[in-house]
Design a protein around this motif. Structure first.
Motif, PDB file in Angstrom:
ATOM      1  N   PRO A  41      80.021 -28.724 -44.124  1.00  0.00           N
ATOM      2  CA  PRO A  41      79.462 -27.910 -45.212  1.00  0.00           C
ATOM      3  C   PRO A  41      79.030 -26.542 -44.688  1.00  0.00           C
ATOM      4  CG  PRO A  41      77.875 -29.557 -44.508  1.00  0.00           C
ATOM      5  CD  PRO A  41      79.151 -29.845 -43.775  1.00  0.00           C
ATOM      6  N   LEU A  42      79.018 -25.567 -45.552  1.00  0.00           N
ATOM      7  CA  LEU A  42      78.632 -24.213 -45.158  1.00  0.00           C
ATOM      8  C   LEU A  42      77.153 -24.112 -44.787  1.00  0.00           C
ATOM      9  CD1 LEU A  42      80.686 -22.085 -47.686  1.00  0.00           C
ATOM     10  CD2 LEU A  42      81.172 -22.535 -45.283  1.00  0.00           C
ATOM     11  N   SER A  43      76.377 -25.111 -45.175  1.00  0.00           N
ATOM     12  CA  SER A  43      74.960 -25.094 -44.801  1.00  0.00           C
ATOM     13  C   SER A  43      74.760 -25.329 -43.301  1.00  0.00           C
ATOM     14  CB  SER A  43      74.194 -26.156 -45.598  1.00  0.00           C
ATOM     15  OG  SER A  43      74.694 -27.446 -45.318  1.00  0.00           O
ATOM     16  N   LEU A  44      75.724 -25.955 -42.629  1.00  0.00           N
ATOM     17  CA  LEU A  44      75.589 -26.193 -41.193  1.00  0.00           C
ATOM     18  C   LEU A  44      75.605 -24.887 -40.397  1.00  0.00           C
ATOM     19  CD1 LEU A  44      75.376 -28.071 -38.753  1.00  0.00           C
ATOM     20  CD2 LEU A  44      77.847 -28.338 -38.864  1.00  0.00           C
ATOM     21  N   PRO A  45      76.618 -24.035 -40.538  1.00  0.00           N
ATOM     22  CA  PRO A  45      76.548 -22.775 -39.788  1.00  0.00           C
ATOM     23  C   PRO A  45      75.390 -21.886 -40.228  1.00  0.00           C
ATOM     24  CG  PRO A  45      78.514 -22.818 -41.169  1.00  0.00           C
ATOM     25  CD  PRO A  45      77.893 -24.171 -41.239  1.00  0.00           C
ATOM     26  N   ALA A  46      75.033 -21.948 -41.516  1.00  0.00           N
ATOM     27  CA  ALA A  46      73.895 -21.154 -41.985  1.00  0.00           C
ATOM     28  C   ALA A  46      72.603 -21.626 -41.307  1.00  0.00           C
ATOM     29  CB  ALA A  46      73.772 -21.252 -43.500  1.00  0.00           C
ATOM     30  N   SER A  47      72.449 -22.925 -41.159  1.00  0.00           N
ATOM     31  CA  SER A  47      71.255 -23.464 -40.498  1.00  0.00           C
ATOM     32  C   SER A  47      71.215 -23.090 -39.025  1.00  0.00           C
ATOM     33  CB  SER A  47      71.214 -24.988 -40.633  1.00  0.00           C
ATOM     34  OG  SER A  47      71.149 -25.367 -41.976  1.00  0.00           O
ATOM     35  N   LEU A  48      72.364 -23.140 -38.363  1.00  0.00           N
ATOM     36  CA  LEU A  48      72.406 -22.785 -36.944  1.00  0.00           C
ATOM     37  C   LEU A  48      72.045 -21.318 -36.729  1.00  0.00           C
ATOM     38  CD1 LEU A  48      75.624 -24.690 -35.798  1.00  0.00           C
ATOM     39  CD2 LEU A  48      73.250 -25.326 -35.381  1.00  0.00           C
ATOM     40  N   VAL A  49      72.537 -20.449 -37.592  1.00  0.00           N
ATOM     41  CA  VAL A  49      72.217 -19.019 -37.491  1.00  0.00           C
ATOM     42  C   VAL A  49      70.744 -18.779 -37.818  1.00  0.00           C
ATOM     43  CG1 VAL A  49      72.699 -16.741 -38.480  1.00  0.00           C
ATOM     44  CG2 VAL A  49      74.580 -18.265 -37.864  1.00  0.00           C
ATOM     45  N   LEU A  50      70.203 -19.523 -38.775  1.00  0.00           N
ATOM     46  CA  LEU A  50      68.786 -19.396 -39.121  1.00  0.00           C
ATOM     47  C   LEU A  50      67.903 -19.803 -37.938  1.00  0.00           C
ATOM     48  CD1 LEU A  50      66.683 -18.838 -41.379  1.00  0.00           C
ATOM     49  CD2 LEU A  50      66.780 -21.287 -41.870  1.00  0.00           C
ATOM     50  N   GLN A  89      70.260 -23.976 -26.646  1.00  0.00           N
ATOM     51  CA  GLN A  89      71.516 -23.829 -25.916  1.00  0.00           C
ATOM     52  C   GLN A  89      72.347 -25.108 -26.004  1.00  0.00           C
ATOM     53  OE1 GLN A  89      71.041 -22.455 -21.885  1.00  0.00           O
ATOM     54  NE2 GLN A  89      69.541 -20.921 -22.495  1.00  0.00           N
ATOM     55  N   ILE A  90      71.689 -26.235 -25.859  1.00  0.00           N
ATOM     56  CA  ILE A  90      72.412 -27.509 -25.915  1.00  0.00           C
ATOM     57  C   ILE A  90      72.944 -27.768 -27.315  1.00  0.00           C
ATOM     58  CG2 ILE A  90      72.122 -30.006 -25.722  1.00  0.00           C
ATOM     59  CD1 ILE A  90      70.200 -29.421 -23.383  1.00  0.00           C
ATOM     60  N   VAL A  91      72.117 -27.523 -28.322  1.00  0.00           N
ATOM     61  CA  VAL A  91      72.555 -27.748 -29.707  1.00  0.00           C
ATOM     62  C   VAL A  91      73.683 -26.781 -30.077  1.00  0.00           C
ATOM     63  CG1 VAL A  91      71.815 -27.571 -32.117  1.00  0.00           C
ATOM     64  CG2 VAL A  91      70.393 -28.758 -30.475  1.00  0.00           C
ATOM     65  N   ALA A 127      78.808 -19.962 -35.306  1.00  0.00           N
ATOM     66  CA  ALA A 127      77.362 -20.167 -35.401  1.00  0.00           C
ATOM     67  C   ALA A 127      76.825 -20.876 -34.162  1.00  0.00           C
ATOM     68  CB  ALA A 127      77.031 -20.967 -36.656  1.00  0.00           C
ATOM     69  N   GLY A 128      77.587 -21.821 -33.619  1.00  0.00           N
ATOM     70  CA  GLY A 128      77.171 -22.473 -32.385  1.00  0.00           C
ATOM     71  C   GLY A 128      77.110 -21.492 -31.228  1.00  0.00           C
ATOM     72  N   ALA A 129      78.077 -20.591 -31.160  1.00  0.00           N
ATOM     73  CA  ALA A 129      78.076 -19.571 -30.109  1.00  0.00           C
ATOM     74  C   ALA A 129      76.909 -18.597 -30.284  1.00  0.00           C
ATOM     75  CB  ALA A 129      79.403 -18.816 -30.109  1.00  0.00           C
ATOM     76  N   VAL A 130      76.593 -18.261 -31.536  1.00  0.00           N
ATOM     77  CA  VAL A 130      75.456 -17.374 -31.803  1.00  0.00           C
ATOM     78  C   VAL A 130      74.159 -18.035 -31.358  1.00  0.00           C
ATOM     79  CG1 VAL A 130      74.077 -16.358 -33.678  1.00  0.00           C
ATOM     80  CG2 VAL A 130      76.542 -16.046 -33.638  1.00  0.00           C
ATOM     81  N   LEU A 131      73.985 -19.309 -31.699  1.00  0.00           N
ATOM     82  CA  LEU A 131      72.774 -20.021 -31.293  1.00  0.00           C
ATOM     83  C   LEU A 131      72.702 -20.137 -29.772  1.00  0.00           C
ATOM     84  CD1 LEU A 131      70.206 -21.593 -31.900  1.00  0.00           C
ATOM     85  CD2 LEU A 131      71.608 -23.624 -32.286  1.00  0.00           C
TER      86      LEU A 131
END
Length: 171
Positions: A41-50, A89-91, A127-131
């Motif tokens: 879902p699009l909420s996953l990358p949005a949550s990671l960026v948040l 970093q791990i997440v 989003a994972g790379a951003v986090l």
């Protein structure tokens, strides 16, 4: 007091590889049963960026406080932020790897996937790379400036003991 070491990039790489392996296994399991590919879902990358944004805000606050008044920093706050940055970093590596595994499974298909399928996967990777990047920056900001707890030889000063715990009881 022990010097805090930076996170090991090999551990982060291993976590990303595990995430990619899980993503591949999930997609292969779904395709072997005749199901459509998993599209996060699009909420996953949005949550990671948040989470990355919140981590950066707290990191900037700590960095400014270190520059203004290095002696007035609450060490418990700094350690909590450091632990959160390492967990970020791990997440970030885990979810980024998972998204990469989902994407990798689509490359071997004879029919190209629609954009509605692969775009959310790509967003999870980004989003994972951003986090991961934001958490690495915040971890760097949590380092104690040189000279705060060292003697003239560069070693830890044996005269300096731990902070008085009574100071932090009243908070």
């Amino acid at each position: 007091m022990r010097k805090v070491e930076r996170s090991n990039p090999l551990v982060t790489l291993a976590v990303a590889a595990m995430g990619a392996a899980v993503g591949l296994v999930v997609q292969f399991a779904l395709s072997s049963r005749g199901h459509a590919p998993l599209s996060p879902p699009l909420s996953l990358p949005a949550s990671l960026v948040l989470v990355a944004g919140v981590l950066l805000v707290f990191g900037l606050r700590l960095r400014r406080q270190i520059r203004k008044q290095p002696g007035a920093i609450d060490p418990f706050h700094a350690v909590r932020l450091l632990v959160t940055a390492r967990a970020g970093q791990i997440v970030g590596a885990l979810f980024g790897g998972f998204g990469a595994g989902l994407l990798l499974s689509l490359t071997g298909r004879s029919v190209a996937a629609t954009a509605a399928t692969w775009v959310p996967m790509m967003l999870v990777v980004i989003a994972g790379a951003v986090l991961l990047g934001c958490a690495a920056i915040v971890e760097h900001w949590c380092r104690v400036p040189p000279g705060d707890e060292t003697d003239e030889d560069g070693g830890l000063d044996p005269e300096r003991g731990p902070a008085d715990p009574a100071v932090y009881r009243d908070r």
